[in-house]
Design an enzyme around this catalytic site. Structure first.
Site, PDB file in Angstrom:
ATOM      1  N   LYS A  15     -19.437 -16.894   1.733  1.00 59.25           N
ATOM      2  CA  LYS A  15     -21.041 -16.831   1.783  1.00 59.25           C
ATOM      3  C   LYS A  15     -21.682 -15.961   0.660  1.00 59.25           C
ATOM      4  O   LYS A  15     -21.062 -14.948   0.389  1.00 59.25           O
ATOM      5  CB  LYS A  15     -21.347 -16.186   3.084  1.00 59.25           C
ATOM      6  CG  LYS A  15     -20.932 -16.605   4.530  1.00 59.25           C
ATOM      7  CD  LYS A  15     -21.281 -15.765   5.334  1.00 59.25           C
ATOM      8  CE  LYS A  15     -21.102 -16.512   6.892  1.00 59.25           C
ATOM      9  NZ  LYS A  15     -21.562 -15.627   7.913  1.00 59.25           N
ATOM     10  N   GLY A  39     -12.915  -4.077   0.053  1.00 61.42           N
ATOM     11  CA  GLY A  39     -14.351  -3.408   0.410  1.00 61.42           C
ATOM     12  C   GLY A  39     -14.874  -2.573  -0.789  1.00 61.42           C
ATOM     13  O   GLY A  39     -16.009  -2.568  -1.129  1.00 61.42           O
ATOM     14  N   ARG A  86       0.536  -1.228   0.208  1.00 62.64           N
ATOM     15  CA  ARG A  86       0.071  -0.141  -0.027  1.00 62.64           C
ATOM     16  C   ARG A  86       0.789   1.269   0.159  1.00 62.64           C
ATOM     17  O   ARG A  86       0.480   2.543  -0.566  1.00 62.64           O
ATOM     18  CB  ARG A  86      -1.017   0.048   1.124  1.00 62.64           C
ATOM     19  CG  ARG A  86      -2.048  -0.858   0.989  1.00 62.64           C
ATOM     20  CD  ARG A  86      -3.021  -0.769   2.118  1.00 62.64           C
ATOM     21  NE  ARG A  86      -4.201  -1.642   1.637  1.00 62.64           N
ATOM     22  CZ  ARG A  86      -4.900  -2.499   2.485  1.00 62.64           C
ATOM     23  NH1 ARG A  86      -4.912  -2.313   3.673  1.00 62.64           N
ATOM     24  NH2 ARG A  86      -6.323  -2.927   1.956  1.00 62.64           N
ATOM     25  N   GLY A 136      -9.150  -8.204  -1.510  1.00 62.82           N
ATOM     26  CA  GLY A 136      -9.419  -9.156  -0.627  1.00 62.82           C
ATOM     27  C   GLY A 136      -8.699 -10.653  -0.686  1.00 62.82           C
ATOM     28  O   GLY A 136      -7.442 -10.453  -1.235  1.00 62.82           O
TER      29      GLY A 136
HETATM   30  P1  AMP Z   1     -14.597 -14.023   1.445  1.00 59.01           P
HETATM   31  O1  AMP Z   1     -13.987 -13.231   2.502  1.00 59.01           O
HETATM   32  O2  AMP Z   1     -16.049 -14.133   1.323  1.00 59.01           O
HETATM   33  O3  AMP Z   1     -14.256 -13.943   0.156  1.00 59.01           O
HETATM   34  O4  AMP Z   1     -14.232 -15.695   1.843  1.00 59.01           O
HETATM   35  C1  AMP Z   1     -13.047 -15.993   1.749  1.00 59.01           C
HETATM   36  C2  AMP Z   1     -13.011 -17.280   2.621  1.00 59.01           C
HETATM   37  O5  AMP Z   1     -13.891 -18.288   2.146  1.00 59.01           O
HETATM   38  C3  AMP Z   1     -11.591 -17.972   2.548  1.00 59.01           C
HETATM   39  O6  AMP Z   1     -10.995 -17.919   4.000  1.00 59.01           O
HETATM   40  C4  AMP Z   1     -11.824 -19.381   2.309  1.00 59.01           C
HETATM   41  O7  AMP Z   1     -10.924 -20.397   3.077  1.00 59.01           O
HETATM   42  C5  AMP Z   1     -13.109 -19.520   2.614  1.00 59.01           C
HETATM   43  N1  AMP Z   1     -13.960 -20.591   1.706  1.00 59.01           N
HETATM   44  C6  AMP Z   1     -14.115 -20.681   0.354  1.00 59.01           C
HETATM   45  N2  AMP Z   1     -14.599 -21.709   0.127  1.00 59.01           N
HETATM   46  C7  AMP Z   1     -14.895 -22.451   1.216  1.00 59.01           C
HETATM   47  C8  AMP Z   1     -15.703 -23.587   1.319  1.00 59.01           C
HETATM   48  N3  AMP Z   1     -16.132 -24.272   0.529  1.00 59.01           N
HETATM   49  N4  AMP Z   1     -16.112 -23.803   2.502  1.00 59.01           N
HETATM   50  C9  AMP Z   1     -15.594 -23.136   3.475  1.00 59.01           C
HETATM   51  N5  AMP Z   1     -15.003 -21.983   3.475  1.00 59.01           N
HETATM   52  C10 AMP Z   1     -14.694 -21.698   2.096  1.00 59.01           C
END
Ligand code: AMP
Length: 395
Positions: free
Chosen positions: A198, A375, A36, A352
């Site tokens: 999610k 974000g 950064r 991210g």
């Molecule tokens: P996000 O912050 O929503 O982009 O989520 C990233 C996180 O999602 C990472 O730490 C991954 O380990 C987790 N992740 C991705 N796929 C899966 C999965 N199938 N089951 C559980 N966690 C997951």
């Protein structure tokens, strides 16, 4: 971009107040990743070349609660920046008031001053007008270069623009050029890849992207909710019952665009050493197992789509990429983006975890653009206008 930039204003003899994103990871007072800081250098060099009276840098760092906290001091950043610029960088123990004013006054002609963490003042995150006015009093012109903070209307990102002419720095310009152009006027086929934990975090992103893309590839934990919505057994997999109706609706609305995984790597425990195997999604996940990555057939089907793409935006890993046994899908997508970039496609990593993933894969220099703001880039993908962008002067 229809916003003014530092190229459009006279900087000679001006006190240039800049909002940067120096929210760097620290271990004690050691900066463990200076990406950064390096990202701000082109803007700073340009300003330095245009004979300003001084440069005053503002940033937040971390989430200090209720006032100054040495753990979140920006002090370690000053020597790191000085080294990158080959020029002295002074530090002020406050971003407003007598400490900031004195330090600013004592700067040599063309000197640089880094101001202490803006979040040491409670008013910052409330976009307090009085705080903004005090910040603004230090400068003659305001440069917004903190893309990673542009989705927040704070005193140092939006409030100050009430009191000073506000223009974009080069980092801001670059981020907007890539992300806004991709979203508003993409070369087609335009393909987005979404992953991560999610669905509920990214419902607005999916809705907005479905209106813009030619194909939307879904991987990661968020795909599980779509499987469940189709009546497929997901056993212990991460899935959100409260998002099932939304997922059903999206499956209907996006039937011609959504591409879901056809197979998956499943594990019998949430650890790298767990037993793991590949299954077809239509066979369902056996009891006691969970989906942790996309499988090889899915990688092939994603490849088919990506090989035709002229613009690709990627946000979110395809699986639990932090564990090597479940990282193949994410690494394959990173490689597919690098390959497609070589054909002339514009490939954008939306901040991210996908940034960590592409860096882990050693392919960070083989894609078109890696966003510095997770974000902020997500909010752009949601189709929102960032307040820190809206507040800048129109061309
Ligand atoms: P996000 O912050 O929503 O982009 O989520 C990233 C996180 O999602 C990472 O730490 C991954 O380990 C987790 N992740 C991705 N796929 C899966 C999965 N199938 N089951 C559980 N966690 C997951």
């Amino acid at each position: 971009m229809n916003k003014m930039t530092i190229r459009d204003v006279d900087l000679t003899g001006k006190r240039v107040l800049i909002r940067v994103d120096f929210n760097v990871p620290l271990e004690g007072s050691t900066i463990t990743d200076d990406t950064r800081i390096r990202a701000a250098v082109p803007t700073l060099r340009y300003i330095l070349d245009h004979n300003p009276k001084s440069i005053l840098l503002m940033s937040h760092l971390g989430r200090p609660k209720g006032g100054p906290d040495p753990k979140f001091s920006l002090a370690p950043v000053a020597p790191a920046l000085a080294k990158l610029l080959g020029k002295d960088v002074q530090f002020a123990e406050d971003c407003i008031g007598s400490k900031a004013e004195e330090a600013a006054k004592n700067l040599p002609e063309g000197g640089i001053l880094l101001l202490e963490n803006t979040r040491f003042h409670k008013g910052e995150e409330k976009n307090d007008t009085d705080l903004a006015k005090q910040m603004a009093s230090l400068g003659d012109v305001f440069v917004m270069d903190a893309f990673g903070s542009a989705h927040r209307a704070h005193s140092s990102t939006v409030g100050v623009t009430e009191f000073l002419p506000a223009v974009a720095g080069f980092l801001m310009e670059k981020e907007l050029d890539y992300l806004a152009t991709a979203l508003e006027d993409p070369k087609r086929p335009f393909v987005a890849i979404l992953g991560g934990a999610k669905v509920s975090d990214k419902i607005e992103v999916i809705e907005s992207l479905l209106g813009k893309v030619d194909k939307l590839l879904i991987g990661g934990g968020m795909a599980n909710t779509f499987f469940k919505a189709q009546g497929i057994a997901v056993a212990k997999s991460l899935a959100e019952d409260e998002a099932l109706d939304t997922a059903k609706e999206m499956l209907k609305k996006g039937s011609d665009k959504l591409v879901l995984p056809v197979d998956a790597v499943i594990g019998d425990d949430f650890k790298n050493e767990a037993n793991h195997k590949t299954i077809d999604i239509n066979d369902g996940v056996p009891d006691g197992w969970a989906i942790y990555d996309i499988g090889p057939k899915t990688i092939e089907s994603f490849k088919e789509v990506l090989q035709k793409a002229k613009t690709v935006v990627w946000n979110g890993p395809m699986g639990v990429f932090e564990m090597s046994n479940f990282a193949a899908g994410t690494n394959a997508v990173a490689q597919l983006l690098a390959d497609q970039t070589k054909t002339g496609a514009i490939t954008i990593i939306g901040g991210g975890d996908s940034v960590a993933a592409i860096e882990n894969a050693g392919l960070a220099d083989q894609v078109t653009h890696i966003s510095t703001g997770g974000g902020a880039s997500l909010e752009m993908l949601e189709g929102k206008t960032l307040p820190g962008v809206a507040a800048l002067k129109d061309k």
